[in-house]
Design a protein around this motif. Structure first.
Motif, mmCIF file in Angstrom:
data_model
loop_
_atom_site.group_PDB
_atom_site.id
_atom_site.type_symbol
_atom_site.label_atom_id
_atom_site.label_comp_id
_atom_site.label_asym_id
_atom_site.label_seq_id
_atom_site.Cartn_x
_atom_site.Cartn_y
_atom_site.Cartn_z
ATOM 1 N N ASN A 1 0.835 -1.202 0.000
ATOM 2 C CA ASN A 1 0.000 0.000 0.000
ATOM 3 C C ASN A 1 0.869 1.251 0.000
ATOM 4 O OD1 ASN A 1 -2.301 1.711 0.300
ATOM 5 N ND2 ASN A 1 -1.971 1.743 2.507
ATOM 6 N N ALA B 1 -5.261 2.167 -3.792
ATOM 7 C CA ALA B 1 -3.944 1.687 -3.362
ATOM 8 C C ALA B 1 -4.070 0.658 -2.252
ATOM 9 C CB ALA B 1 -3.090 2.861 -2.895
ATOM 10 N N LEU C 1 1.040 4.141 -2.848
ATOM 11 C CA LEU C 1 0.789 5.549 -2.526
ATOM 12 C C LEU C 1 1.983 6.420 -2.905
ATOM 13 C CD1 LEU C 1 -0.932 5.205 0.973
ATOM 14 C CD2 LEU C 1 -2.013 5.836 -1.193
ATOM 15 N N LEU D 1 1.640 10.172 -2.406
ATOM 16 C CA LEU D 1 0.833 10.186 -1.190
ATOM 17 C C LEU D 1 1.480 9.287 -0.129
ATOM 18 C CD1 LEU D 1 -2.743 9.875 -2.759
ATOM 19 C CD2 LEU D 1 -1.853 11.868 -1.548
ATOM 20 N N CYS E 1 -3.491 9.975 3.694
ATOM 21 C CA CYS E 1 -4.762 9.347 3.325
ATOM 22 C C CYS E 1 -5.817 9.494 4.418
ATOM 23 C CB CYS E 1 -4.537 7.868 3.011
ATOM 24 S SG CYS E 1 -3.789 7.586 1.384
ATOM 25 N N THR F 1 -7.846 7.554 -4.714
ATOM 26 C CA THR F 1 -6.527 6.972 -4.968
ATOM 27 C C THR F 1 -6.059 6.143 -3.780
ATOM 28 O OG1 THR F 1 -5.933 8.837 -6.403
ATOM 29 C CG2 THR F 1 -4.127 7.485 -5.538
ATOM 30 N N CYS F 2 -6.300 6.656 -2.573
ATOM 31 C CA CYS F 2 -5.923 5.934 -1.359
ATOM 32 C C CYS F 2 -6.682 4.607 -1.256
ATOM 33 C CB CYS F 2 -6.194 6.786 -0.132
ATOM 34 S SG CYS F 2 -5.109 8.226 0.040
#
Length: 552
Positions: free
Chosen positions: A396, A424, A400, A405, A410, A420-421
């Motif tokens: 993850n 991911a 990110l 990120l 997140c 997007t979070c």
């Protein structure tokens, strides 16, 4: 070696024996319902308590398994010397009480501590039950009886998978733990009045695979001797390790399936599938559990080697279904593929239980069952879910990073960044699932080794006491010092190991005063518990080496 059938053997199984089996299965349902709650409510708990996948993996895996497995051996040893029904009732009350307390947790530390308490209670659950069942059913029916008892696994998980989200949606996730915990406590009070303690060895005439006839008077033997006769006997050790590796993939899949599906399709979409998933667990895993016991009883009459070959074949056939489940995008296709490993993954359990229960003395059944669970759950339950949680966080974070990120960002992300979070996180868990594939292969190979050990014992008979003592000595040294080395390597070659006793004591005192346990402290406690366990095993091995041999 042949013997005349005992009266208990020749008669039909009494109706009360089936009642006892059903009631013990009912208690076992609560055992696994309590475990499943944490898995199916992962996303609720994670969002409320702001947890990571690693922390979820620790709570559903290693933290629980450490207490469950280690105390299970001692509970088994005590149960072989006392009233097993009362040990089981006390364990049921304790695990139900701590399940209730999970619903009161507001921090990771409190929840983790409550999960440890659940493990303490459940340590007194399965081993006494295996022994009680074995004293109500003859050897020829034990595979089937233990398989029926083991239906508590799928039925408990299915009920947890349905009741957990249903109660959580209506009243909040905390009430799921509180309500099921209260029901378990009531059951524990009824248990000793419904189930009579059977005579140890009441159904024994002849034990399988060259074991001597059970003696008329059953005298519990020392703990160290029971330990040596289990871990020093290749057939029993191979059975324990092979089913532990099968449990590694089984528990990893079971504990993370709901989290994976929720992230793939959002909680709102997955909510409509709750009943379907519960039915899948009850039917597919239930059939797998029952049929594995029924089929292995038939195949074992041809050759006991089939105790190992049946789960090896089942795990091999499960691999394509597992990969299809992880890969498929359509939700219905995922559930269809999931039926295959859910049905086949559990084929290891009944054969392993039958191997152990049929090939040890009546006075060793509970402790031997506990040793089987020690290996199975320390490796399988402790390792599988924990590994998936750690790898999920790792993948993850990588996903990110590619989007500029971080996991911390997140927590406050909105709109496109939030989507997007979520993507991911789902992809990270999916990639972690793929890493289970090699463990399937290793589990199959381990069962083939187990088959060779059974075949060797069929030809040569069980090892002598001296050989088992020597084998156990080597096992203790390798596991003890090897385990210490692995923990130190994982720790980064000693950093932070200094004065663990003082740090752990301070952490425990902090919990008693209501202070939150930080993740770093929890990790330290886990490390120190593992180090202590491995050190004890190593010292036992060293003591065996320096001990003077006994003379006649």
């Amino acid at each position: 070696m042949t013997t005349a059938a005992a009266p208990a053997q020749s008669a039909r199984t009494p109706a009360y024996s089936w009642f006892v089996l059903g009631f013990l299965c009912f208690v076992y349902i609560f055992n696994f319902m309590d475990r499943q709650l944490m898995s199916v409510l992962t996303e609720f708990i994670k969002a409320d308590l702001h947890l990571t996948d690693t922390q979820i993996g620790l709570m559903t895996g290693l933290l629980f398994a450490l207490f469950y497995t280690i105390l299970g051996v001692f509970a088994g040893w005590i149960a072989d010397r006392s009233v097993r029904v009362w040990i089981l009732a006390a364990g049921c009350f304790v695990w139900s009480l701590f399940t209730l307390l999970c619903g009161k947790a507001t921090t990771f530390g409190v929840m983790a501590t409550a999960r440890m308490g659940v493990g303490v209670g459940e340590a007194c659950g399965a081993p006494p039950s295996y022994s009680i069942v074995s004293d109500y059913f003859p050897a020829a029916k034990r595979g089937q009886a233990l398989a029926i008892f083991s239906l508590g696994v799928p039925f408990g998980m299915a009920l947890g998978a349905y009741l957990g989200p249903t109660i959580a949606a209506e009243f909040g996730w905390r009430w799921a733990f509180i309500g099921i915990g209260l029901a378990g406590m009531v059951t524990s009070i009824i248990l000793p009045f419904a189930v009579r303690e059977p005579k140890k060895g009441a159904m024994d005439v002849q034990l399988d695979i060259h074991m001597e006839e059970a003696p008329a008077v059953h005298i519990p033997q020392p703990f160290s001797k029971s330990l040596n006769e289990f871990f020093g006997r290749p057939m029993l050790l191979a059975a324990a390790v092979s089913c532990a590796l099968a449990a590694f993939v089984g528990y990893a899949l079971l504990n993370w399936t709901v989290g994976f599906m929720t992230r793939e399709y959002t909680a709102a979409v997955w909510k409509t599938m709750t009943l379907n998933y519960a039915l899948l667990l009850a039917i597919a895993m239930g059939l797998g559990t029952f049929l594995s016991g029924k089929v292995v009883d038939i195949l074992a009459k041809k050759s006991p080697v089939n105790y190992a070959l049946l789960p090896a074949a089942a795990l091999t056939l499960a691999i394509p279904g597992f990969l299809g489940f992880v890969w498929a995008e359509d939700m219905w296709a995922k559930l269809a593929f999931l039926c295959i490993p859910t049905f086949l993954n559990i084929f290891y359990l009944a054969p392993a239980l039958a191997i152990v229960q049929n090939n040890v003395k009546a006075t060793q059944r509970t402790i031997s069952g506990a040793m089987l669970l020690l290996v199975l759950n320390l490796i399988g339950l402790g390792g599988g879910p924990t590994m998936i949680g750690i790898l999920s966080d790792h993948f993850n974070a990588s996903n990110l990073a590619a989007a500029s990120l971080t996991p911390d960002l997140c927590k406050t992300a909105v709109d496109a960044a939030k989507a997007t979070c979520a993507t991911a996180s789902a992809k990270g868990l999916q990639t972690a699932f793929y890493t289970l594939t090699p463990f399937y292969v290793v589990a199959v190979l381990a069962h083939l080794v187990s088959a060779l050990c059974i075949k060797k014992e069929l030809v040569n008979g069980p090892p002598s006491a001296a050989t088992m003592a020597r084998n156990a000595k080597i096992f203790k040294l390798v596991v003890g010092f090897g385990g210490i080395a692995i923990v130190l390597i994982a720790e980064g070659l000693i950093p932070g190991v200094g004065s663990p006793g003082q740090k752990d004591l301070a952490a425990i005192q902090g919990v008693m005063q209501g202070v939150e346990l930080k993740p770093a402290i929890i990790n330290g406690l886990v490390r120190d518990l593992l180090m202590t366990l491995m050190a004890v095993v190593a010292v036992m091995g060293v003591m065996d080496v320096v001990a003077k041999p006994k003379t006649a």
